[in-house]
Design an enzyme around this catalytic site. Structure first.
Site, short mmCIF file in Angstrom:
data_model
loop_
_atom_site.label_atom_id
_atom_site.label_comp_id
_atom_site.label_asym_id
_atom_site.label_seq_id
_atom_site.Cartn_x
_atom_site.Cartn_y
_atom_site.Cartn_z
N TRP A 94 -38.58 26.40 -159.16
CA TRP A 94 -39.79 26.51 -159.28
C TRP A 94 -40.16 24.98 -158.77
O TRP A 94 -39.62 24.21 -159.41
CB TRP A 94 -40.14 26.87 -160.85
CG TRP A 94 -41.39 26.76 -160.98
CD1 TRP A 94 -42.37 27.39 -160.29
CD2 TRP A 94 -41.96 26.34 -162.33
NE1 TRP A 94 -43.66 27.00 -161.14
CE2 TRP A 94 -43.50 26.47 -162.12
CE3 TRP A 94 -41.65 25.65 -163.16
CZ2 TRP A 94 -44.32 26.26 -162.97
CZ3 TRP A 94 -42.37 25.20 -164.39
CH2 TRP A 94 -43.75 25.50 -164.36
N ASP A 175 -34.47 29.04 -168.52
CA ASP A 175 -36.04 28.84 -168.24
C ASP A 175 -36.15 30.44 -168.19
O ASP A 175 -35.83 31.07 -167.19
CB ASP A 175 -36.49 28.42 -167.00
CG ASP A 175 -37.94 28.01 -167.10
OD1 ASP A 175 -38.70 28.98 -167.82
OD2 ASP A 175 -38.56 27.38 -166.15
N LYS A 211 -46.54 36.15 -167.82
CA LYS A 211 -46.42 37.01 -166.78
C LYS A 211 -46.44 38.48 -167.68
O LYS A 211 -46.97 39.41 -167.25
CB LYS A 211 -45.41 36.89 -165.97
CG LYS A 211 -45.67 35.74 -164.65
CD LYS A 211 -45.32 34.33 -165.33
CE LYS A 211 -45.40 33.49 -164.23
NZ LYS A 211 -45.21 31.90 -164.71
#
Length: 362
Positions: A94, A175, A211
């Site tokens: 990311w 993560d 999300k």
């Protein structure tokens, strides 16, 4: 498009409004019930470290905040000799990971992850880099639905990764931004984390509820660290609070209340499971539709990676020249590395996207 608002979130919001709660500050570490339920969500209700009070946990400003708070902690206590503390991130990762940890005072290094030839995992390269890193290094792992590639290790590979990291006494930071939204099964999406914990790793985990709960603007997340005993957990939580206090003082409460209401209410939680699974299944259906379209057009390339990858993003394997050609001629906006957001595909545009890819790839 606009973010989808889950019906279960609407119901939870209504219940919270009916409680007529005030807008008092949360504590530095956040809302206790939210932290408790967040940790049970990711580690499992039967987690031994949770039951023995060996996990330090705080609420954070989504996953970004979890990364930054941990980065500050590691920068202070994770140095190897006189050098800056290092964190190894997958190549690619990311985009925000690198500036987050750099700005926290860490040195960011990359380990092999994506294989552009196969559009899959460079597993041998990953293990080689884990083995060659200095003992006690920190490795960032994506718990599921790797961003940006959509390429995840299978469970057998996770076992080997766990053994390799343990052999080098490395620190593991997971993560976890897509639990439930990756496969449609929140238990399955947490399998790598839970395996590492069962194997005795004292992992750190950053969670995001943007999300999987559709709460992008609420900035709701958590950071936790598995410790050796309750006393150490108390000390780690104290250090986390020392990082948080001058950074943002305390986290927002509304989104945390929403997540907590859903996780603690059996009926709401079951409804969330169904809605989250529906979102994940839609993404899977778009992957299959795009692959089928390309194969139906007679493409000579293999597009199996579209359906073997998982989550919101797909590394298509397109070159930058191909991406720019599609952008200028067909007005479809991939990133330059060929990544596409699968969430942007619908039944009404997937054929157009497939035809556009076919035109530049054959």
């Amino acid at each position: 498009g606009k973010p989808h608002i889950l019906e279960v979130v609407r119901k939870a919001e209504k219940k919270i409004l009916e409680k007529n709660l005030n807008h008092e500050y949360a504590g530095i570490s956040g809302l206790p019930d939210f932290i408790k339920n967040s940790l049970e969500f990711v580690y499992g209700n039967d987690s031994k470290p949770l039951k023995s009070h060996r996990i330090a946990g705080v609420q954070t400003l989504s996953g970004t905040g979890a990364c930054r708070v941990l980065g500050e902690l590691l920068a202070n206590f994770g140095k190897i000799g006189n050098n800056k503390a290092q964190i190894f991130v997958p190549n690619p990762t990311w985009g925000n990971h690198i500036p987050i940890f750099n700005n926290a005072g860490m040195e960011v290094k990359k380990y092999c992850y994506y294989d552009p030839i196969t559009c899959g995992l460079d597993f041998e390269g990953m293990i080689r880099d884990i083995d060659s890193a200095p003992n006690g290094s920190t490795f960032l792992l994506h718990a599921c639905a790797h961003n940006p590639t959509g390429v995840d290790p299978n469970f057998e590979q996770w076992k080997i990764i766990s053994n390799a990291i343990k052999a080098k006494n490395h620190i593991t930071f997971f993560d976890c931004a897509y639990q439930g939204f990756a496969s449609g099964d929140s238990e399955k999406d947490a399998a790598a984390i839970r395996h590492f914990v069962d194997e005795g790793h004292q992992v750190a985990v950053g969670q995001s509820f943007a999300k999987n709960f559709g709460l992008y603007g609420e900035r709701i997340g958590a950071l936790s660290v598995v410790c050796s005993d309750p006393e150490e957990a108390g000390k780690v939580e104290s250090q986390l609070k020392l990082v948080i206090r001058p950074m943002y003082s305390n986290p927002p409460v509304h989104g945390a209340r929403l997540v907590n209401e859903i996780l603690m209410d059996p009926a709401l939680r079951e409804e969330w499971v169904l809605e989250c699974r529906e979102m994940a299944e839609r993404i899977k259906a778009m992957r299959q539709a795009l692959r089928s379209c390309l194969e139906g057009l007679g493409s000579k390339k293999s597009w199996a990676h579209i359906t073997s990858q998982i989550g919101m993003f797909c590394y298509t394997g397109l070159t930058q020249d191909q991406v720019l050609k599609i952008r200028s001629e067909r007005h479809i906006y991939f990133t330059n590395d060929g990544r596409i957001s699968m969430a942007g595909l619908t039944s009404s545009n997937v054929e157009y996207v497939g035809e556009s890819i076919f035109q530049v790839t054959g």
